[in-house]
Design an enzyme around this catalytic site. Sequence first.
Site, short mmCIF file in Angstrom:
data_model
loop_
_atom_site.label_atom_id
_atom_site.label_comp_id
_atom_site.label_asym_id
_atom_site.label_seq_id
_atom_site.Cartn_x
_atom_site.Cartn_y
_atom_site.Cartn_z
N CYS A 140 -69.96 -19.00 58.74
CA CYS A 140 -70.20 -20.12 57.99
C CYS A 140 -71.82 -20.43 58.37
CB CYS A 140 -69.57 -21.29 58.72
SG CYS A 140 -67.81 -21.06 58.90
N ARG A 184 -72.78 -17.48 52.98
CA ARG A 184 -72.18 -17.11 54.40
C ARG A 184 -70.83 -17.80 54.23
NH1 ARG A 184 -75.31 -15.67 58.78
NH2 ARG A 184 -73.59 -16.27 59.93
N TRP A 188 -66.68 -21.29 55.74
CA TRP A 188 -65.81 -20.21 55.17
C TRP A 188 -64.33 -20.23 56.27
CZ3 TRP A 188 -63.67 -15.21 57.26
CH2 TRP A 188 -63.10 -14.49 56.42
N ASN A 246 -69.95 -22.30 64.11
CA ASN A 246 -69.56 -21.00 63.57
C ASN A 246 -68.67 -20.07 64.68
OD1 ASN A 246 -71.08 -21.81 61.38
ND2 ASN A 246 -72.67 -20.36 61.66
N GLY A 247 -67.77 -19.34 64.11
CA GLY A 247 -67.20 -18.47 65.25
C GLY A 247 -65.79 -18.94 65.35
N GLU A 284 -66.72 3.83 47.86
CA GLU A 284 -67.78 2.73 47.78
C GLU A 284 -67.57 2.04 46.29
OE1 GLU A 284 -69.41 0.68 49.49
OE2 GLU A 284 -70.95 -0.16 48.19
N GLU A 289 -63.97 -5.84 45.01
CA GLU A 289 -64.26 -7.20 45.70
C GLU A 289 -64.84 -8.28 44.78
OE1 GLU A 289 -67.19 -6.83 48.66
OE2 GLU A 289 -68.21 -5.32 47.96
N HIS A 292 -51.68 15.40 45.06
CA HIS A 292 -50.94 15.03 46.19
C HIS A 292 -50.34 13.79 46.20
CE1 HIS A 292 -52.20 18.73 48.15
NE2 HIS A 292 -53.28 18.42 47.82
N LYS A 335 -70.57 -13.11 53.35
CA LYS A 335 -71.68 -11.92 53.36
C LYS A 335 -71.51 -11.36 54.58
CE LYS A 335 -74.99 -9.29 51.95
NZ LYS A 335 -74.23 -8.29 51.61
O1 M6R Z 1 -73.21 -6.54 57.38
P1 M6R Z 1 -72.45 -5.26 57.62
O2 M6R Z 1 -72.81 -4.27 57.01
O3 M6R Z 1 -71.83 -5.08 58.88
O4 M6R Z 1 -71.11 -5.75 56.65
C1 M6R Z 1 -70.02 -4.83 56.69
C2 M6R Z 1 -68.98 -5.16 55.54
O5 M6R Z 1 -68.61 -6.49 56.07
C3 M6R Z 1 -69.78 -5.17 54.42
O6 M6R Z 1 -70.20 -3.86 54.02
C4 M6R Z 1 -68.88 -5.67 53.23
O7 M6R Z 1 -67.68 -4.70 52.98
C5 M6R Z 1 -69.26 -5.82 51.88
N1 M6R Z 1 -68.82 -7.08 51.43
C6 M6R Z 1 -69.11 -4.70 50.77
O8 M6R Z 1 -69.77 -4.86 49.76
#
Ligand code: M6R
Length: 610
Positions: A2, A27, A74, A100-101, A483, A490, A506, A605
């Site tokens: 958050c 966030r 969040w 947060n947390g 990727e 997403e 397969h 994020k």
């Molecule tokens: O901040 P980070 O690179 O550690 O985050 C890892 C993942 O949460 C992040 O890459 C997530 O998969 C993204 N939304 C992908 O676009």
Amino acid sequence: MCGIVGYIGNKNCVPILINGLKRLEYRGYDSAGIGILQDQKSLVIKNKGKVTLLEERIQNLNLISNVGIAHTRWATHGIPNELNAHPHSNHDGTLFIIHNGIIENFLVLKKNLLNQGYRFNSETDSEVLVHLIDSFIKEGNDLTKSVQLALNEVAGTYGLAVIYSGEPDKIVAARKGSPLVVGLGENENFIASDVSAILSHTKQVVYLEDGEVAVITKNSFNAKTIYNKEIEKEVHEITLTLEEIDKGGYPHFMLKEIMEQPETVRNSLRGRIVLDEGTSKLGGLIDVIDRLINAKRIIITACGTSWHAGLVGEYMIEQFCRIPTEVEYASEFRYRNPIVNKEDAILFISQSGETADTLAALQEAKMKGALVLGICNVVGSSIARETNSGVYTHAGPEIGVASTKAFTSQLVVLALISLLIARRKNMSLVDGKALAEEILAIPDKIESILKLNDKIEQIAEEFKNAKNFLYLGRGYNFPVALEGALKLKEISYIHAEGYPAAEMKHGPIALIDENMPAIFIAPKDSTYEKIISNIQEVKARGGRIIAIANEDDNEIDKLVDFSIKIPQTIRMLMPILTVIPLQLLAYHIAVKKGLNVDQPRNLAKSVTVE
Ligand code: M6R
């Protein structure tokens, strides 16, 4: 996960807090709230939904106050609604908290508090904090002491800020496992989970560490541990500008971040290639380079997109440095008691530097004595600070939830690390120079791919109603297939799978029909002929095909429905180019579906919870 912002000073805190929240919305954005002290009274306003809703609600209330805290949420415990939104207050509304947390032992704490007569209004874990602090105030402790005593009973993670009308001249804040920064101004001070919330007011900041409690008044700041030990904190000057954080004329952060990749890759490379010596120079590895070169094994640990970068890194390091390399999800690594030796080097890749799973994996590896290195984007982030050494990606702030420019910069840094190790081991000067030159040519090649934006948008129009997608690649481009699929799912909520192209036969081939588009990443490399066979297999079953191919490949157009042509480079660097059209395709499909690409549903994020 958050966002937190707090202000104390001579100005009206309300617009400062609302603007700060808007910058933090990436966030978490399912509810928002503000708590202020006005004429010795406290006032909390919160709602489900975005910060603009909160702003509309308070517009005509004429709120004026010199001290306040605000939060954008969040959800983890409890659905997004007004009751679960922060701040949470004590019974008489004199004390309130934003958090947060996750408080892991909240059920035990809640039971004790219920026994003492406390009533709970929300389903959140955070609410226990306000009542716990309140219980210590009721015992006669001041606010700071009460926060310290409460945190001594808490297991879990927190970035929190508290205000108490009994001591209206201060904000007390604390951190464990969730980032918190104090901003220092003239007759005003700030607290935030991220510098972007306070950057328009001050560039002087202090980063709180785990277990630290900050007491902020309008003219002072001091830090103690939760055990009341005084600590000296260093003040840092932020070099980031607000312009770097803003959308820069693009409709979405994601598009801006895709488009700025030539520049962000240049930034990742700046000053790091030594062409004459055919090598790279990475200041953050100087102290550990001998240990890294002599590592018996390299383990790369990360989550999401950063994990995909790690997979490419594995291919690079094994090909050029001949050091056995493994890649593991941080969430798995932390829980399965992995075999880690002192001769291992473990690379932690994270854009935010705050991902809870990656941070926990790092602590586990550190405890077992391995050399731990970070590849982070956010300067001063937890992972950057907790690793022995590392390399910043310097991609600049990434605001769009879908990671784009951070990924390409991570790949560049992994290429630089591979070059550095390889040259110290068995790569010749001639080969080192050739590789360095190829790396330096990458930004211009990205620029030429970005010119295909319109064409990619047309392809997106063609496929925007597809329900499923298959992404297929081989070798270095297998992680790119993963990727590409992650980007699409997403932000567009279309189901997509990435596979090594040869695995298709397969199982996944059973899915192929005219409704299943397949995206082949098919640059001309040693696996090209095999990929062409895989394309034929899909074609024969009526699948529609998009190919990412090289500019001089005219043959592929006879086989596929659409092709996106990109420049040639060496195999190891190809993922930095092949991923760009996939980012743009996902972006345009999501926009055409009318979705919020920067803040997709259910995501945030930086994932600072398990
Ligand atoms: O901040 P980070 O690179 O550690 O985050 C890892 C993942 O949460 C992040 O890459 C997530 O998969 C993204 N939304 C992908 O676009």
